[in-house]
Design a protein around this motif. Structure first.
Motif, mmCIF file in Angstrom:
data_model
loop_
_atom_site.group_PDB
_atom_site.id
_atom_site.type_symbol
_atom_site.label_atom_id
_atom_site.label_comp_id
_atom_site.label_asym_id
_atom_site.label_seq_id
_atom_site.Cartn_x
_atom_site.Cartn_y
_atom_site.Cartn_z
ATOM 1 N N ASN A 288 20.500 23.503 -37.117
ATOM 2 C CA ASN A 288 19.695 22.580 -37.147
ATOM 3 C C ASN A 288 19.752 21.461 -36.257
ATOM 4 N N ALA B 202 14.395 24.527 -35.691
ATOM 5 C CA ALA B 202 15.151 24.692 -36.467
ATOM 6 C C ALA B 202 14.471 24.346 -37.877
ATOM 7 N N ASN C 196 15.346 22.337 -40.432
ATOM 8 C CA ASN C 196 14.930 20.961 -40.845
ATOM 9 C C ASN C 196 13.758 20.172 -40.320
ATOM 10 N N TYR D 199 20.781 26.966 -46.623
ATOM 11 C CA TYR D 199 19.127 26.952 -46.887
ATOM 12 C C TYR D 199 18.940 25.824 -47.831
ATOM 13 N N PRO E 130 18.291 21.183 -44.975
ATOM 14 C CA PRO E 130 17.107 20.823 -44.197
ATOM 15 C C PRO E 130 15.841 20.546 -45.028
#
Length: 597
Positions: free
Chosen positions: A257, A406, A408, A515, A518
């Protein structure tokens, strides 16, 4: 959008014939062969030879990357639209094999980048064709310094096909075969997990609790199987970390991220500090539902007895209209997605639960998957996924190697799109009752990101620490889940969901560890951007697009500094973003008390 929209996607325009497509079969073979050829070429590359050789390698790598994503996206669509499609299952396995080969190629390229002398490295970065890739190449060069030997890296990638990714596939197979039996009008109806979950939005609490119990029983019946999938994929991941000498389980997700741990900690600290007001919201919602306390299955319950539903066409028009109030380009994109049938929204059995957006970089198209039943939550999900699609849309002309943004920041565009729809809905409410309902929907999203996601983060962090010592029993997994939910919700609920670790696909995804956080980052980052947009004097649409285009070639701290002039490691930005959410809570509480009188 005058014509009636079709709620099923068109995949034939990409590869005709669905899973039996000969054209797609040829494309899969082509991708596999090109990865093989490029791997051979990279293996024989003199890293300190002609810089022109590197230009050719990187150009080929971009092509292969785009083709791999095109292939993977199509397979994702095939497996999601019909969980009983055996040919799609074969392709899922094939994709894992190709992904392993692609991962091995990436690691070889990274090691070669790491072996370039400093003098030659500087010469390479000065090349005009290479300058746009400086961030990603530097990132990969640094990553190479943490890698194992070439053969060890290839071995890990090869073993991951059946020893790691297969556990995620097993999870999907089990869920795809699950049936939830629900009694309706005196008859037993059988539903997929996704269909049954949609029914949890019913305003009838007895029915909601009954459906929750039926779903919970189904997860409990399979908990030993899900315990195996979760433990073994985590075990593989931890064993890999051990060889890299990584003790911090957050090292990989933070690196993926492009985010500092200081930023993550500052974000969570700001959220925890302001949770009391959201606990007050939960108590007020319980009062509106004539309950002493909410149960976990009440948190997302509608506060009105009759849930207004919109047809697919109505939902589509609503989203496009709200997008247009902020961004004509985003509205045009959404309209195109609806009209060209880029969305699979039909409510039918046999579909995978959940929703996603996947991109076809060669075709410069996206596809959105969900099950639409007309609820406000469905409309929010649809807007969310269209936000993902728009993000890729503005990235289409960016070099393929710079499109790897990424999760996020990917969630920033999606939650930003969701927010536009929600904010406009509240402002255009015709009555206080309607406004209260729409405010509740907005605040419930904050609760999801600040409490539900926080519970996932707390659970996963503790689970991985305990998994380092060995297998974690299903009984302990249930305990960890309840402990995490109690902490995240500040013990404000009367009942929790011990099997949430099994029912949430995100815990079983092998592509991205952790997971969860983000999502919260993306939500608050988008809140901050939204506040910035409202105060910005000028063309914010283009500024926003520029920010999105930079998401694949900067750390999040650099991105925020460049486009918003803020420091994410300090609490100010997060405090301001949460403050916007708190305004919704205050307005909800005041209106609820007014209507109760």
């Amino acid at each position: 959008m005058a014509q009636k929209l079709q709620p099923t996607w068109d995949l034939d325009v990409i590869f005709p014939g669905q899973s039996s497509s000969e054209e797609f079969q040829h494309f899969v073979n082509e991708v596999s062969k090109e990865i093989e050829v490029l791997t051979e070429k990279v293996n024989h590359l003199n890293v300190n030879g002609h810089v022109e050789d590197w230009e050719e390698i990187l150009e080929n790598l971009e092509t292969v990357t785009k083709k791999s994503r095109e292939m993977g996206a199509f397979i994702s669509c095939l497996s999601a639209q019909n969980v009983t499609d055996k040919q799609a299952d074969i392709y899922v396995a094939k994709r894992a094999q190709i992904a392993a080969a692609s991962s091995a190629l990436t690691k070889i390229v990274d090691q070669k980048l790491g072996a370039i002398t400093e003098a030659n490295w500087n010469l390479l970065l000065e090349r005009e064709a290479i300058k746009p890739l400086q961030f990603i190449l530097q990132e990969r060069r640094e990553r190479a310094r943490e890698q194992l030997s070439k053969n060890e890296e290839i071995l890990i990638s090869d073993l991951a096909v059946d020893g790691y990714h297969a556990w995620n596939q097993m999870y999907g197979t089990i869920v795809g075969n699950m049936k939830i039996e629900i009694e309706e009008d005196g008859e037993i109806q059988s539903y997929s997990v996704g269909q049954a979950s949609n029914k949890l939005s019913t305003p009838d609490r007895k029915q909601r609790e009954y459906i929750f119990r039926q779903i919970s029983d189904a997860w409990k019946a399979n908990e030993d199987l899900f315990g195996q999938t979760l433990n073994h994929l985590a075990g593989f991941r931890l064993e890999t970390y051990k060889h890299y000498k990584w003790d911090n389980v957050l090292k990989e997700p933070l690196a993926i991220n492009r985010m500092q741990e200081e930023t993550l900690n500052t974000m969570w600290e700001a959220i925890v500090k302001h949770k009391p007001l959201f606990v007050e919201y939960l108590a007020q919602k319980a009062s509106l539902l004539n309950l002493d306390k909410l149960s976990i299955f009440d948190v997302n319950a509608p506060i009105q007895s009759k849930v207004e539903k919109k047809s697919y066409d109505e939902g589509a028009s609503f989203i496009v209209d709200q997008f247009r109030s902020f961004s004509p380009q985003m509205a045009d994109f959404a309209q195109m997605a609806f009209e060209k049938r880029w969305i699979e929204a039909e409510d039918r059995p046999g579909k995978r639960p959940g929703g996603f957006c996947t991109s076809f970089p060669l075709s410069e198209q996206t596809r959105i998957f969900m099950t639409y039943s007309g609820t406000p939550s469905n409309i929010a999900t649809l807007a969310h996924e269209l936000g993902h699609g728009y993000h890729q849309h503005v990235m289409n002309k960016v070099n393929g190697l710079n499109q790897g943004y990424a999760m996020n920041v990917a969630e920033t565009a999606s939650t930003f799109a969701e927010m536009i729809v929600a904010d406009a809905s509240v402002k255009t409410a015709k009555t206080d009752e309607e406004k209260l309902t729409l405010l509740e929907d907005k605040v419930s999203r904050s609760v999801a990101f600040f409490m539900n996601i926080h519970a996932r983060f707390l659970f996963e962090k503790q689970f991985y620490e305990e998994r380092k010592q060995g297998m974690v029993s299903t009984e302990r997994l249930n305990e960890l889940m309840i402990e995490a939910q109690k902490e995240a919700y500040c013990e404000s609920l009367s009942e929790y969901d011990p099997h949430f670790w099994a029912s949430k696909l995100h815990f079983h995804i092998t592509g991205v560890p952790f997971y969860n956080f983000p999502y919260t980052f993306g939500y608050l980052f988008s809140q901050g951007i939204y506040a910035y947009a409202k105060d910005y004097e000028g063309d914010f649409e283009e500024k926003y697009n520029a920010l999105l285009r930079d998401t694949g070639r900067m750390t999040v701290e650099e991105l925020a500094q460049k486009h918003l002039q803020v420091d994410l490691t300090q609490p100010d930005f997060w405090e301001n973003a949460i403050g916007i959410c708190k305004q919704d809570v205050q307005e909800f509480l005041e209106l609820a008390k007014k209507l109760e009188k």
